[in-house]
Design a protein around this motif. Sequence first.
Motif, short mmCIF file in Angstrom:
data_model
loop_
_atom_site.label_atom_id
_atom_site.label_comp_id
_atom_site.label_asym_id
_atom_site.label_seq_id
_atom_site.Cartn_x
_atom_site.Cartn_y
_atom_site.Cartn_z
N SER A 136 -8.92 -10.32 3.53
CA SER A 136 -7.63 -9.64 3.54
C SER A 136 -7.22 -9.25 2.12
O SER A 136 -6.73 -8.14 1.89
CB SER A 136 -6.57 -10.53 4.19
OG SER A 136 -5.34 -9.88 4.22
N GLU A 137 -7.44 -10.14 1.17
CA GLU A 137 -7.13 -9.85 -0.23
C GLU A 137 -7.99 -8.69 -0.74
O GLU A 137 -7.50 -7.81 -1.46
CB GLU A 137 -7.32 -11.09 -1.09
CG GLU A 137 -6.30 -12.18 -0.80
CD GLU A 137 -6.65 -13.51 -1.46
OE1 GLU A 137 -7.61 -13.57 -2.27
OE2 GLU A 137 -5.96 -14.49 -1.16
N GLU A 140 -6.60 -5.55 0.69
CA GLU A 140 -5.33 -5.22 0.03
C GLU A 140 -5.57 -4.57 -1.33
O GLU A 140 -4.83 -3.65 -1.73
CB GLU A 140 -4.44 -6.45 -0.11
CG GLU A 140 -3.74 -6.84 1.17
CD GLU A 140 -2.93 -5.69 1.76
OE1 GLU A 140 -2.17 -5.01 1.03
OE2 GLU A 140 -3.07 -5.44 2.98
N LYS A 141 -6.59 -5.00 -2.05
CA LYS A 141 -6.94 -4.36 -3.33
C LYS A 141 -7.31 -2.89 -3.09
O LYS A 141 -6.93 -2.02 -3.86
CB LYS A 141 -8.11 -5.08 -4.01
CG LYS A 141 -7.75 -6.38 -4.65
CD LYS A 141 -8.98 -6.97 -5.33
CE LYS A 141 -8.66 -8.33 -5.91
NZ LYS A 141 -9.85 -8.94 -6.53
N ARG A 143 -6.23 -1.04 -0.62
CA ARG A 143 -4.98 -0.35 -0.27
C ARG A 143 -4.21 -0.03 -1.55
O ARG A 143 -3.66 1.06 -1.70
CB ARG A 143 -4.15 -1.20 0.68
CG ARG A 143 -2.97 -0.46 1.28
CD ARG A 143 -2.16 -1.28 2.29
NE ARG A 143 -2.89 -2.19 3.15
CZ ARG A 143 -3.65 -1.86 4.19
NH1 ARG A 143 -3.78 -0.59 4.52
NH2 ARG A 143 -4.25 -2.77 4.92
N THR A 151 -8.66 -3.12 9.27
CA THR A 151 -8.07 -4.45 9.39
C THR A 151 -9.17 -5.50 9.23
O THR A 151 -10.37 -5.19 9.37
CB THR A 151 -7.41 -4.63 10.77
OG1 THR A 151 -8.44 -4.60 11.77
CG2 THR A 151 -6.35 -3.57 11.04
#
Length: 188
Positions: A136-137, A140-141, A143, A151
Amino acid sequence: MVNSPRPMQRPHGRSERLRERVHGAVVELLAERGADELTIPLIAERSGVHQATIYRRWGKVSVLLSDMVQAGPARTSPLPDTGSLRGDLEAYATAVAGSLSGPLGALMLRAAVDAIPADPDRGASAVLAERSTQLSEMLEKARARGESPPTVADLLEVVVAPLYFRALFDRPASADDARRLVARLLDG
């Protein structure tokens, strides 16, 4: 009663060094002999750690193998940071494929499967939960760089699950197979 390793009291102290020695001995023995021949006395001899200490900490070989699975990739394999989502996902997927194709990968995978409780309401394993947080991290980077990442669930379903499925039931996936799975995820 669930027989699981105790949490470490000193993650960088004597306890962790002992754990590393025992895990290292198991890896060496697995390469030489295979899982069916693993015994606590052999592991003690190879690691230089007294049998009583190994029995006290892990109790039996299956619990030791489970501890190795839990200490494995999520903690020891950092996620890539190539600067692009595709690069990160390809580097991650090819690393997973590579680890699963080695002799230790198959054993660790089998040990992980053996450690799954029969309870259908068990939820995600600690290993999956930890790795999902890390993935997830990574997403997120991407994004934050302005990319449109999938997802975590899609990443697990389209890329990770097929890699593990192949390692369990077929010939392990190659690096090219891993890249094709990433392309399927990103390109639709």
